[in-house]
Design an enzyme around this catalytic site. Structure first.
Site, short mmCIF file in Angstrom:
data_model
loop_
_atom_site.label_atom_id
_atom_site.label_comp_id
_atom_site.label_asym_id
_atom_site.label_seq_id
_atom_site.Cartn_x
_atom_site.Cartn_y
_atom_site.Cartn_z
CB CYS A 1 3.13 30.46 -17.87
SG CYS A 1 2.73 31.52 -19.08
NE ARG B 1 -2.76 11.46 -8.38
CZ ARG B 1 -4.08 11.68 -8.20
NH1 ARG B 1 -4.65 12.21 -7.90
NH2 ARG B 1 -4.77 10.29 -8.77
N PRO C 1 0.80 -1.14 0.05
CG PRO C 1 -0.05 -0.96 2.19
CD PRO C 1 0.72 -1.83 1.40
N GLY C 2 0.43 2.14 -0.88
CA GLY C 2 1.18 3.51 -0.83
C GLY C 2 0.01 4.70 -0.61
NE ARG C 3 -3.91 5.99 -5.28
CZ ARG C 3 -3.61 6.59 -6.41
NH1 ARG C 3 -3.86 8.09 -6.44
NH2 ARG C 3 -3.16 6.32 -7.51
CE1 TYR D 1 -1.47 9.17 -14.02
CE2 TYR D 1 -1.38 10.26 -11.89
CZ TYR D 1 -0.96 9.38 -12.87
OH TYR D 1 0.36 8.72 -12.60
#
Length: 432
Positions: A361, A330, A291-293, A334
């Site tokens: 920009c 992200r 597990p990470g997120r 994504y």
């Protein structure tokens, strides 16, 4: 509004995390600012570990540090009894600086360099997850030169497509990762490794994707792998000591997301593994997950200061903040979605819909589209939730914008764990 962990509204009417007023955090440390709820990280880690313990299963829960890799975070992972998944020499170096136990480090990556592998072998880390034939040959060559041995897992692609974004699908056959399980590549790699005098094949690894909200993909991956393990047992007399089913456990970013508890993932995975072990008369392997997120994602909140505003009549209201795709790429990468509140008035009634623009920009630098908010004024503090994974770790210096600071909060105390980069430090490595 859904608040994660210790997040709440305090007596001042301000957003509070870990017992610390976020407005005071913004004043003390500046913005943009990554804020981590340490108590929630601990809770998430224990959710996985305790379930394995309750089931009586020998296991390793390895924190996938690519989600958020700092010395402080790695030390927190050690405190919680986790193992560690690293994917580069930089992440391995961070783990070594943090004093993380080397025997609990697993080294991933589809294109590890000779220097990275030499570093891993020099420090005798617990396991190298081998991704391709080139790497297998390179490890054997280095081990032969240095007369050392190492443990490996073979990363396989089981042909399972998890229901997630195309960029974070990794278990299907058309992937840059791993040995294909169906076309014979994985078995060929196993034969080569078993004939080596320098590697011990602990078992196999797979990772089917990320931000997954059910257990179907994990169950199917386990079935596919055990079908091959049975063939390898019969043909090669090989049974794995370890089965690593990766990570990818989903979290709630917005009300559209419906994650399941860590305990449910673990219980259904173990139930399927036990079925397969029984069906094929095999020994129960040690189970590893990554597990990470799901450990850090909803524990992170980013604080921004609101600056300019642009109103396009009958079209859109743009509200700009002092960060953007340089600290959270992200949304651009994504189309990731987030929820947010004004930290100085989180309970105020939303009376307009605005879109949060970053300061880069770049027309695509939009953090949140169509966010209901109370009237947002210059110098208000915007708190964007669930930025704990792949925010800091994917931060960049686009437009030469310095990276933000990182703060841990717990029990009413704040601790600076990463200093804010400044223009002079951002330019220090440039050769004239």
């Amino acid at each position: 509004m859904y608040f994660h962990g210790t997040t709440k509204v305090n007596e001042k009417g301000h957003l509070e995390i870990g017992g610390v007023d976020t407005i005071e955090l913004a004043q003390k440390y500046g913005t943009p600012l990554y804020v981590y709820d340490v108590a929630l990280i601990r809770e998430r880690a224990r959710g996985f570990k305790n379930t394995f313990d309750e089931l009586g299963i020998k296991a390793q829960v390895a924190y996938a540090s690519k989600a958020f890799s700092t010395v402080a975070m790695i030390q927190l992972a050690e405190e919680e009894g986790l193992s560690l998944d690293v994917v580069s020499g930089g992440e391995l170096y961070t783990a070594l600086v943090a004093g993380f136990p080397v025997h609990k480090i697993h080294f991933h990556g589809n294109n590890k360099s000779r220097a990275e592998l030499e570093m891993a072998l020099e420090h005798q880390i617990g396991c190298i997850v081998v991704d391709n034939f080139h790497e297998l040959d390179l490890i054997d060559s280095i081990c032969s030169e240095k007369n050392v041995k190492t443990n490996i897992l073979l990363r396989v692609t089981p042909g399972i497509e998890a229901h997630t974004h195309d960029y974070i699908l990794t278990g299907q056959e058309d992937s840059k990762f791993g040995f294909d399980l169906q076309n014979g590549q994985a078995e060929k790699a196993l034969q080569i490794a078993l004939n080596s005098n320098f590697v011990e094949v602990l078992g196999v690894h797979c990772h089917i994707g990320s931000q997954i909200f059910d257990t179907t993909g994990f169950v199917l991956a386990a079935r596919k792998i055990f079908e091959k393990l049975k063939e390898w047992k019969d043909r090669l007399s090989y049974e794995p000591k370890v089965l690593n089913l990766g990570g990818g456990f989903g979290i709630r970013y917005t009300e559209e997301d419906d994650p399941i508890p860590a305990s449910q993932y673990v219980k259904e995975i173990i139930n399927e593994v036990k079925k397969q072990v029984s069906a094929y008369s095999m020994k129960m392997p040690e189970i590893w997950i990554e597990p990470g997120r799901s450990l850090v994602g909803d524990a992170g909140t980013t604080l921004y200061q609101i600056g300019s505003r642009k109103d396009v009549p009958n079209v859109r209201h743009y509200v700009a903040v002092d960060g953007g795709m340089s600290d959270n790429i992200r949304p651009a990468l994504y189309n990731a979605k987030y929820e947010a509140v004004l930290a100085n008035k989180p309970l105020a009634k939303a009376d307009e819909t605005v879109s949060i623009a970053g300061k880069c920009c770049e027309s695509g630098d939009m953090l949140i589209w169509d966010l209901p908010l109370p009237k947002a004024d210059s110098d208000d503090i915007l708190a964007v939730f669930c930025t704990g994974a792949y925010g800091y770790s994917m931060a960049n210096n686009y437009n030469r914008i310095p990276r933000p600071a990182v703060v841990f909060v717990e029990n009413g105390e704040s601790m600076l764990v990463v200093k804010r980069k400044h223009m002079r430090t951002s330019s220090a490595m440039i050769c004239l």
